[in-house]
Design a protein around this motif. Structure first.
Motif, PDB file in Angstrom:
ATOM      1  N   GLU A  77       0.836  -1.206   0.000  1.00 40.72           N
ATOM      2  CA  GLU A  77       0.000   0.000   0.000  1.00 40.72           C
ATOM      3  C   GLU A  77       0.871   1.256   0.000  1.00 40.72           C
ATOM      4  OE1 GLU A  77      -2.538  -0.353   3.432  1.00 40.72           O
ATOM      5  OE2 GLU A  77      -3.713  -1.968   2.518  1.00 40.72           O
ATOM      6  N   ASN A  78       1.959   1.217   0.776  1.00 38.67           N
ATOM      7  CA  ASN A  78       2.884   2.358   0.797  1.00 38.67           C
ATOM      8  C   ASN A  78       3.464   2.606  -0.591  1.00 38.67           C
ATOM      9  OD1 ASN A  78       2.479   2.808   3.495  1.00 38.67           O
ATOM     10  ND2 ASN A  78       4.467   2.024   4.150  1.00 38.67           N
ATOM     11  N   LYS A  79       3.800   1.549  -1.309  1.00 39.30           N
ATOM     12  CA  LYS A  79       4.364   1.698  -2.657  1.00 39.30           C
ATOM     13  C   LYS A  79       3.346   2.359  -3.592  1.00 39.30           C
ATOM     14  CE  LYS A  79       8.273   0.237  -1.698  1.00 39.30           C
ATOM     15  NZ  LYS A  79       9.198   1.326  -1.489  1.00 39.30           N
ATOM     16  N   LYS A  80       2.080   1.980  -3.476  1.00 42.30           N
ATOM     17  CA  LYS A  80       1.038   2.600  -4.295  1.00 42.30           C
ATOM     18  C   LYS A  80       0.859   4.068  -3.918  1.00 42.30           C
ATOM     19  CE  LYS A  80      -1.511  -1.667  -5.056  1.00 42.30           C
ATOM     20  NZ  LYS A  80      -2.638  -2.481  -4.595  1.00 42.30           N
ATOM     21  N   LYS A  81       0.863   4.358  -2.614  1.00 43.62           N
ATOM     22  CA  LYS A  81       0.718   5.736  -2.152  1.00 43.62           C
ATOM     23  C   LYS A  81       1.902   6.597  -2.601  1.00 43.62           C
ATOM     24  CE  LYS A  81      -2.225   5.088   1.871  1.00 43.62           C
ATOM     25  NZ  LYS A  81      -3.162   6.193   1.806  1.00 43.62           N
ATOM     26  N   GLU A  82       3.077   5.997  -2.713  1.00 41.91           N
ATOM     27  CA  GLU A  82       4.244   6.738  -3.195  1.00 41.91           C
ATOM     28  C   GLU A  82       4.034   7.199  -4.634  1.00 41.91           C
ATOM     29  OE1 GLU A  82       7.601   4.407  -0.471  1.00 41.91           O
ATOM     30  OE2 GLU A  82       7.492   4.010  -2.629  1.00 41.91           O
ATOM     31  N   GLN A  83       3.426   6.348  -5.449  1.00 35.47           N
ATOM     32  CA  GLN A  83       3.166   6.726  -6.842  1.00 35.47           C
ATOM     33  C   GLN A  83       2.174   7.885  -6.918  1.00 35.47           C
ATOM     34  OE1 GLN A  83       4.987   5.577  -9.416  1.00 35.47           O
ATOM     35  NE2 GLN A  83       6.084   4.623  -7.725  1.00 35.47           N
ATOM     36  N   GLU A  84       1.144   7.839  -6.066  1.00 35.11           N
ATOM     37  CA  GLU A  84       0.185   8.946  -5.997  1.00 35.11           C
ATOM     38  C   GLU A  84       0.888  10.230  -5.564  1.00 35.11           C
ATOM     39  OE1 GLU A  84      -3.380   8.431  -3.604  1.00 35.11           O
ATOM     40  OE2 GLU A  84      -3.389   6.306  -4.137  1.00 35.11           O
ATOM     41  N   ALA A  85       1.724  10.114  -4.539  1.00 31.58           N
ATOM     42  CA  ALA A  85       2.431  11.282  -4.001  1.00 31.58           C
ATOM     43  C   ALA A  85       3.353  11.885  -5.049  1.00 31.58           C
ATOM     44  CB  ALA A  85       3.218  10.882  -2.759  1.00 31.58           C
ATOM     45  N   LEU A  86       3.965  11.039  -5.872  1.00 31.48           N
ATOM     46  CA  LEU A  86       4.847  11.515  -6.945  1.00 31.48           C
ATOM     47  C   LEU A  86       4.064  12.401  -7.906  1.00 31.48           C
ATOM     48  CD1 LEU A  86       7.844  10.855  -8.111  1.00 31.48           C
ATOM     49  CD2 LEU A  86       6.573   9.478  -9.729  1.00 31.48           C
ATOM     50  N   LYS A  87       2.886  11.953  -8.308  1.00 27.87           N
ATOM     51  CA  LYS A  87       2.049  12.724  -9.239  1.00 27.87           C
ATOM     52  C   LYS A  87       1.605  14.050  -8.620  1.00 27.87           C
ATOM     53  CE  LYS A  87       0.291   8.601 -11.526  1.00 27.87           C
ATOM     54  NZ  LYS A  87      -0.829   7.664 -11.580  1.00 27.87           N
ATOM     55  N   LEU A  98       8.649  25.910  -9.597  1.00 30.75           N
ATOM     56  CA  LEU A  98       9.968  25.617  -9.044  1.00 30.75           C
ATOM     57  C   LEU A  98      10.813  24.901 -10.087  1.00 30.75           C
ATOM     58  CD1 LEU A  98       8.858  24.426  -5.504  1.00 30.75           C
ATOM     59  CD2 LEU A  98       9.927  26.607  -6.095  1.00 30.75           C
ATOM     60  N   ASN A  99      12.074  25.269 -10.164  1.00 25.07           N
ATOM     61  CA  ASN A  99      12.997  24.670 -11.125  1.00 25.07           C
ATOM     62  C   ASN A  99      13.683  23.463 -10.478  1.00 25.07           C
ATOM     63  OD1 ASN A  99      14.475  24.261 -13.418  1.00 25.07           O
ATOM     64  ND2 ASN A  99      15.954  25.879 -12.993  1.00 25.07           N
ATOM     65  N   MET A 100      12.925  22.385 -10.330  1.00 28.01           N
ATOM     66  CA  MET A 100      13.439  21.164  -9.710  1.00 28.01           C
ATOM     67  C   MET A 100      12.786  19.958 -10.379  1.00 28.01           C
ATOM     68  SD  MET A 100      11.408  21.677  -6.080  1.00 28.01           S
ATOM     69  CE  MET A 100      11.688  20.124  -5.295  1.00 28.01           C
ATOM     70  N   THR A 101      13.486  18.827 -10.324  1.00 29.73           N
ATOM     71  CA  THR A 101      12.977  17.595 -10.918  1.00 29.73           C
ATOM     72  C   THR A 101      12.838  16.546  -9.827  1.00 29.73           C
ATOM     73  OG1 THR A 101      14.149  18.116 -12.959  1.00 29.73           O
ATOM     74  CG2 THR A 101      13.383  15.843 -12.682  1.00 29.73           C
ATOM     75  N   LEU A 102      11.623  16.095  -9.603  1.00 37.19           N
ATOM     76  CA  LEU A 102      11.353  15.066  -8.608  1.00 37.19           C
ATOM     77  C   LEU A 102      11.847  13.725  -9.148  1.00 37.19           C
ATOM     78  CD1 LEU A 102       9.968  14.883  -5.842  1.00 37.19           C
ATOM     79  CD2 LEU A 102       7.874  14.293  -7.033  1.00 37.19           C
ATOM     80  N   THR A 103      12.642  13.000  -8.345  1.00 39.71           N
ATOM     81  CA  THR A 103      13.202  11.737  -8.829  1.00 39.71           C
ATOM     82  C   THR A 103      12.633  10.510  -8.118  1.00 39.71           C
ATOM     83  OG1 THR A 103      15.081  11.896  -7.319  1.00 39.71           O
ATOM     84  CG2 THR A 103      15.379  12.786  -9.541  1.00 39.71           C
ATOM     85  N   ASP A 104      12.240  10.670  -6.844  1.00 37.37           N
ATOM     86  CA  ASP A 104      11.754   9.506  -6.106  1.00 37.37           C
ATOM     87  C   ASP A 104      10.941   9.974  -4.905  1.00 37.37           C
ATOM     88  OD1 ASP A 104      11.416   6.809  -5.623  1.00 37.37           O
ATOM     89  OD2 ASP A 104      13.369   6.521  -4.666  1.00 37.37           O
ATOM     90  N   VAL A 105      10.066   9.101  -4.430  1.00 45.63           N
ATOM     91  CA  VAL A 105       9.261   9.352  -3.240  1.00 45.63           C
ATOM     92  C   VAL A 105       9.346   8.113  -2.369  1.00 45.63           C
ATOM     93  CG1 VAL A 105       6.951   9.858  -2.361  1.00 45.63           C
ATOM     94  CG2 VAL A 105       7.676  10.812  -4.539  1.00 45.63           C
ATOM     95  N   GLU A 106       9.435   8.328  -1.063  1.00 45.82           N
ATOM     96  CA  GLU A 106       9.561   7.191  -0.156  1.00 45.82           C
ATOM     97  C   GLU A 106       8.767   7.445   1.116  1.00 45.82           C
ATOM     98  OE1 GLU A 106      13.179   5.747   2.588  1.00 45.82           O
ATOM     99  OE2 GLU A 106      13.646   5.839   0.446  1.00 45.82           O
ATOM    100  N   TYR A 107       7.814   6.556   1.409  1.00 49.65           N
ATOM    101  CA  TYR A 107       7.086   6.587   2.673  1.00 49.65           C
ATOM    102  C   TYR A 107       7.855   5.754   3.681  1.00 49.65           C
ATOM    103  CZ  TYR A 107       2.345   8.592   2.470  1.00 49.65           C
ATOM    104  OH  TYR A 107       1.273   9.439   2.453  1.00 49.65           O
TER     105      TYR A 107
END
Length: 172
Positions: A77-87, A98-107
């Motif tokens: 579930e955390n892995k799925k929520k990470e994908q939502e958070a990335l979006k 902001l001039n930044m590139t998101l590369t990863d999200v981790e719960y």
């Protein structure tokens, strides 16, 4: 001499040693451990082994438990929520221009913290972004700027996972 197990939290990733607390744990089993960052879900990559004390950073933290089916479901579930958070975060980055590139999200396993990893050319004032994200996710938010080497390592990991999935699909 100390009884240890080696745990990895991400593939590929560093192996950390823990005290199995008298429990025999096989390679490939998942465990819940306490780290400096909180509770984490990891995979045992080195089963119980006796290791010289002088080669270990003492004191070793003990495992909390071998992961249950409930823990494994929570991790998924955390892995799925990470994908939502990335979006959501990418959308907010655009809104804040902001001039930044998101590369990863981790719960964190217990969802006490949500980490966002990003690259940027220079320093970024992301205080308003953090406030927005905290109001959406209702947890502690941490943004970490990573270097180009770290980004390449993450991209390789994702590419290797994708290639492995394609091979499995191809040989079915």
């Amino acid at each position: 001499m100390a009884n240890i197990i080696g745990v990895r939290f991400k593939k590929p990733g560093k192996i950390y040693f823990f005290d199995p607390d008298g429990i025999k744990i096989e390679k490939g089993k998942n465990v819940i451990v306490e780290t400096s960052m909180g509770k984490e879900f990891g995979e045992v990559v080195i089963p119980n082994r006796i290791f010289p004390d002088e080669k270990l950073e003492k004191p070793l933290k003990k495992i909390i438990r071998v992961a249950t089916q409930k823990d494994e479901k929570h991790h998924e579930e955390n892995k799925k929520k990470e994908q939502e958070a990335l979006k959501i975060c990418n959308k907010k980055i655009k809104e804040h221009k902001l001039n930044m590139t998101l590369t990863d999200v981790e719960y964190k396993f217990d969802r006490s913290k949500l980490l966002f990893f990003f690259t940027a050319e220079g320093r970024i004032d992301f205080r308003d972004l953090v406030k927005d994200l905290a109001s959406i996710f209702k947890t502690r938010i941490e943004l970490r700027q990573i270097g180009v080497r770290d980004e390449v390592r993450k991209l390789r990991r994702k590419r290797n996972v994708w290639q492995g999935a394609m091979l499995l699909f191809f040989f079915k």
